[in-house]
Design an enzyme around this catalytic site. Structure first.
Site, PDB file in Angstrom:
ATOM      1  N   LYS A 225       0.986  -0.717  -0.180  1.00 11.71           N
ATOM      2  CA  LYS A 225      -0.266  -0.654   0.146  1.00 11.71           C
ATOM      3  C   LYS A 225       1.035   1.185  -0.254  1.00 11.71           C
ATOM      4  O   LYS A 225       0.926   2.163  -0.618  1.00 11.71           O
ATOM      5  CB  LYS A 225      -1.093  -0.018   1.068  1.00 11.71           C
ATOM      6  N   THR A 226       1.905   1.258   0.811  1.00 12.98           N
ATOM      7  CA  THR A 226       3.011   2.530   1.193  1.00 12.98           C
ATOM      8  C   THR A 226       3.667   2.967  -0.010  1.00 12.98           C
ATOM      9  O   THR A 226       3.491   3.605  -1.221  1.00 12.98           O
ATOM     10  CB  THR A 226       3.564   2.362   1.678  1.00 12.98           C
TER      11      THR A 226
ATOM     12  N   LYS B 164      -1.876   9.122   6.972  1.00  9.96           N
ATOM     13  CA  LYS B 164      -1.802   7.582   7.761  1.00  9.96           C
ATOM     14  C   LYS B 164      -2.491   7.683   8.525  1.00  9.96           C
ATOM     15  O   LYS B 164      -1.849   7.520   9.883  1.00  9.96           O
ATOM     16  CB  LYS B 164       0.084   6.935   7.504  1.00  9.96           C
TER      17      LYS B 164
ATOM     18  N   ASP C 153       5.797   4.988   7.006  1.00  8.74           N
ATOM     19  CA  ASP C 153       4.898   4.988   6.296  1.00  8.74           C
ATOM     20  C   ASP C 153       4.630   6.086   5.864  1.00  8.74           C
ATOM     21  O   ASP C 153       4.651   7.058   4.834  1.00  8.74           O
ATOM     22  CB  ASP C 153       3.376   3.873   6.702  1.00  8.74           C
TER      23      ASP C 153
ATOM     24  N   GLY D  20      -5.120   2.719   4.605  1.00 11.28           N
ATOM     25  CA  GLY D  20      -5.089   2.319   5.682  1.00 11.28           C
ATOM     26  C   GLY D  20      -3.991   1.458   6.646  1.00 11.28           C
ATOM     27  O   GLY D  20      -3.000   2.149   6.241  1.00 11.28           O
ATOM     28  N   ALA D  21      -4.805   0.704   7.129  1.00 10.07           N
ATOM     29  CA  ALA D  21      -3.448  -0.004   7.919  1.00 10.07           C
ATOM     30  C   ALA D  21      -4.096  -1.412   7.494  1.00 10.07           C
ATOM     31  O   ALA D  21      -4.917  -1.762   8.001  1.00 10.07           O
ATOM     32  CB  ALA D  21      -2.963   0.455   9.384  1.00 10.07           C
ATOM     33  N   GLY D  22      -2.829  -2.442   7.627  1.00 10.43           N
ATOM     34  CA  GLY D  22      -3.853  -3.774   7.452  1.00 10.43           C
ATOM     35  C   GLY D  22      -4.745  -4.043   6.118  1.00 10.43           C
ATOM     36  O   GLY D  22      -4.077  -2.903   5.308  1.00 10.43           O
TER      37      GLY D  22
ATOM     38  N   ASN E 165       0.350  -5.258  -7.428  1.00  8.23           N
ATOM     39  CA  ASN E 165       2.205  -5.364  -6.863  1.00  8.23           C
ATOM     40  C   ASN E 165       2.619  -6.722  -6.389  1.00  8.23           C
ATOM     41  O   ASN E 165       1.979  -7.791  -6.459  1.00  8.23           O
ATOM     42  CB  ASN E 165       1.283  -4.192  -5.971  1.00  8.23           C
TER      43      ASN E 165
ATOM     44  N   PRO F 138       5.828  -3.491 -10.984  1.00  6.18           N
ATOM     45  CA  PRO F 138       6.825  -4.858 -10.860  1.00  6.18           C
ATOM     46  C   PRO F 138       7.419  -4.321  -9.569  1.00  6.18           C
ATOM     47  O   PRO F 138       7.216  -3.983  -8.418  1.00  6.18           O
ATOM     48  CB  PRO F 138       7.519  -4.702 -11.902  1.00  6.18           C
TER      49      PRO F 138
HETATM   50  N1  LIG Z   1       6.326  -3.474  -6.303  1.00  5.16           N
HETATM   51  C1  LIG Z   1       7.540  -3.456  -4.805  1.00  5.16           C
HETATM   52  N2  LIG Z   1       9.181  -3.864  -5.650  1.00  5.16           N
HETATM   53  C2  LIG Z   1       9.494  -3.698  -4.215  1.00  5.16           C
HETATM   54  N3  LIG Z   1       9.540  -4.005  -2.970  1.00  5.16           N
HETATM   55  C3  LIG Z   1       8.106  -3.443  -3.010  1.00  5.16           C
HETATM   56  C4  LIG Z   1       6.987  -3.674  -3.953  1.00  5.16           C
HETATM   57  N4  LIG Z   1       6.308  -3.221  -3.076  1.00  5.16           N
HETATM   58  C5  LIG Z   1       5.669  -3.687  -2.203  1.00  5.16           C
HETATM   59  N5  LIG Z   1       7.647  -3.848  -1.299  1.00  5.16           N
HETATM   60  C6  LIG Z   1       8.691  -4.092  -0.475  1.00  5.16           C
HETATM   61  O1  LIG Z   1       7.508  -4.944   0.639  1.00  5.16           O
HETATM   62  C7  LIG Z   1       7.051  -4.716   1.811  1.00  5.16           C
HETATM   63  C8  LIG Z   1       5.889  -4.244   2.419  1.00  5.16           C
HETATM   64  O2  LIG Z   1       5.686  -2.713   1.607  1.00  5.16           O
HETATM   65  P1  LIG Z   1       4.156  -2.238   2.220  1.00  5.16           P
HETATM   66  O3  LIG Z   1       5.059  -1.108   2.859  1.00  5.16           O
HETATM   67  O4  LIG Z   1       4.292  -1.318   0.840  1.00  5.16           O
HETATM   68  O5  LIG Z   1       3.326  -2.688   2.438  1.00  5.16           O
HETATM   69  P2  LIG Z   1       2.589  -2.163   3.205  1.00  5.16           P
HETATM   70  O6  LIG Z   1       0.945  -2.171   2.539  1.00  5.16           O
HETATM   71  O7  LIG Z   1       2.115  -0.751   2.600  1.00  5.16           O
HETATM   72  O8  LIG Z   1       1.876  -2.877   4.399  1.00  5.16           O
HETATM   73  P3  LIG Z   1       1.138  -1.374   6.064  1.00  5.16           P
HETATM   74  O9  LIG Z   1       0.312  -3.046   6.350  1.00  5.16           O
HETATM   75  O10 LIG Z   1       2.293  -2.653   7.470  1.00  5.16           O
HETATM   76  O11 LIG Z   1       0.990  -0.670   5.796  1.00  5.16           O
HETATM   77  C9  LIG Z   1       8.732  -3.390   2.129  1.00  5.16           C
HETATM   78  O12 LIG Z   1       9.328  -3.837   2.457  1.00  5.16           O
HETATM   79  C10 LIG Z   1       8.196  -2.417   0.152  1.00  5.16           C
HETATM   80  O13 LIG Z   1       9.477  -1.631   0.269  1.00  5.16           O
HETATM   81  C1  LIG Z   2       1.677  -3.993  12.329  1.00  6.71           C
HETATM   82  C2  LIG Z   2       1.634  -3.870  10.695  1.00  6.71           C
HETATM   83  N1  LIG Z   2       2.424  -3.829   9.812  1.00  6.71           N
HETATM   84  C3  LIG Z   2       0.321  -2.259   9.965  1.00  6.71           C
HETATM   85  N2  LIG Z   2       0.593  -1.792  10.914  1.00  6.71           N
HETATM   86  C4  LIG Z   2      -1.101  -3.325  10.837  1.00  6.71           C
HETATM   87  C5  LIG Z   2      -1.619  -4.946  10.366  1.00  6.71           C
HETATM   88  C6  LIG Z   2      -2.688  -4.876  11.293  1.00  6.71           C
HETATM   89  C7  LIG Z   2      -2.909  -6.520  10.627  1.00  6.71           C
HETATM   90  C8  LIG Z   2      -4.178  -6.522  11.717  1.00  6.71           C
HETATM   91  C9  LIG Z   2      -5.576  -7.742  11.324  1.00  6.71           C
HETATM   92  O1  LIG Z   2      -5.944  -7.655  10.124  1.00  6.71           O
HETATM   93  O2  LIG Z   2      -5.026  -8.775  11.949  1.00  6.71           O
HETATM   94 MG   LIG Z   3       2.273   0.596   4.524  1.00  6.71          MG
END
Ligand SMILES: Nc1ncnc2c1ncn2[C@@H]1O[C@H](COP(=O)(O)OP(=O)(O)OP(=O)(O)O)[C@@H](O)[C@H]1O
Ligand SMILES: C[C@H](N)[C@H](N)CCCCCC(=O)O
Ligand SMILES: [Mg+2]
Length: 248
Positions: A15-16, A37, A55, A132-134, A191, A221
């Site tokens: 997501k981030t 966030k 994030d 969002g989160a999660g 993704n 990618p």
């Molecule tokens: N397309 C990509 N290429 C390389 N690395 C990636 C890619 N997508 C995600 N990542 C890596 O995977 C990890 C998780 O990605 P990200 O932090 O964006 O997830 P998130 O869904 O935002 O998680 P959270 O629920 O914690 O907010 C990070 O280390 C990020 O750099």
């Molecule tokens: C710590 C993690 N990277 C996120 N910030 C929070 C993920 C919450 C998930 C909650 C759940 O659905 O079980």
């Molecule tokens: Mg994130």
């Protein structure tokens, strides 16, 4: 102002990653952006002891409007766990609540989230992007979940699908839940979460395309660490996701 909420099929699906790519693309075409966030679990102490989430720092840096940290991330918790549990754990109790009682003590609620979000919406940037989160259906207290906030704020939703085995079920459930609330899915992003592309990637994409009633905005990618910035810059130039979002 365009109000976008970035959700995903799970935590750690990108997501981030996608949100910051979108913010960079928006900046390149001259759009003014603010990013948020609202709730982050998993923070480190900054130099002055303030809890900082990576994030939120990435979104803060990628948006064109430079906002103070606490406006980007008003609810920050140390432990990298479900945020409502992290919120409960961040409080001091003479006696820690047992069983489900803690759900009444998280200190998180939709009206507070909305108040902080409205402060940023009032800045009237071209786009306000909120991560969002999660995954989508994230509990925040005994009665409320993150989707109620998204619904009250009437944001359009972008769904990031982490392309790995299990994503079909997660993506279709997520889209169904968003649309059941009467919210618009502005699109979804596939993704690649691993350097090893999932087996039958294109068949999985085709399956999702055939069932999701919203555009596939982009296929991201896996960007290896080496020359990541350059690879992302090149990739961004080839995308038409902003026009699909009616932003360019
Ligand atoms: N397309 C990509 N290429 C390389 N690395 C990636 C890619 N997508 C995600 N990542 C890596 O995977 C990890 C998780 O990605 P990200 O932090 O964006 O997830 P998130 O869904 O935002 O998680 P959270 O629920 O914690 O907010 C990070 O280390 C990020 O750099
Ligand atoms: C710590 C993690 N990277 C996120 N910030 C929070 C993920 C919450 C998930 C909650 C759940 O659905 O079980
Ligand atoms: Mg994130």
């Amino acid at each position: 102002m365009r109000k976008l909420f970035i959700t995903g099929t799970d935590t750690d699906v990108g997501k981030t990653e996608v949100a910051t790519l979108l913010l960079k693309a928006m900046a390149q075409v001259g759009l003014e952006t603010a990013a948020m966030k609202p709730i982050a679990a998993g923070c480190e102490n900054g130099p002055d002891g303030q809890l900082l989430n990576s994030d939120a720092l990435k979104l803060q840096a990628a948006a064109t409007l430079q906002l103070p940290y606490e406006k980007v991330n008003p609810f920050a918790f140390a432990e990298p766990i479900a945020p409502h549990i992290a919120a409960m754990m961040s409080r001091s109790y003479s006696e820690k609540p047992s069983g489900e009682q803690f759900l009444g003590t998280t200190g998180l609620n939709v009206s507070q989230l909305l108040k902080h979000w409205q402060n940023l919406a009032a800045l009237d940037a071209d786009v306000l992007l909120t991560e969002g989160a999660g995954g989508w259906q994230l509990p925040i207290n005994a009665l409320e979940d993150m989707p109620s906030f998204v619904q009250r704020a009437n944001m359009d939703v972008v769904v990031v699908v982490g392309m790995r085995l299990g994503c079909l079920n997660h993506a279709l459930l997520t889209i169904a839940a968003i649309q059941a609330l009467g919210l618009k899915v502005a699109g979804w992003v596939a993704n690649q979460v691993s350097s090893n592309i999932m087996p039958y990637y294109s068949e999985n994409i085709a399956t999702l395309r055939s069932r999701i009633n919203a555009p596939l905005l982009a296929e991201v990618p896996y960007f290896a660490e080496a020359q990541r910035d350059e690879a992302q810059r090149e990739w961004l130039q080839k995308q038409n996701w902003l026009s699909q979002l009616a932003l360019a």
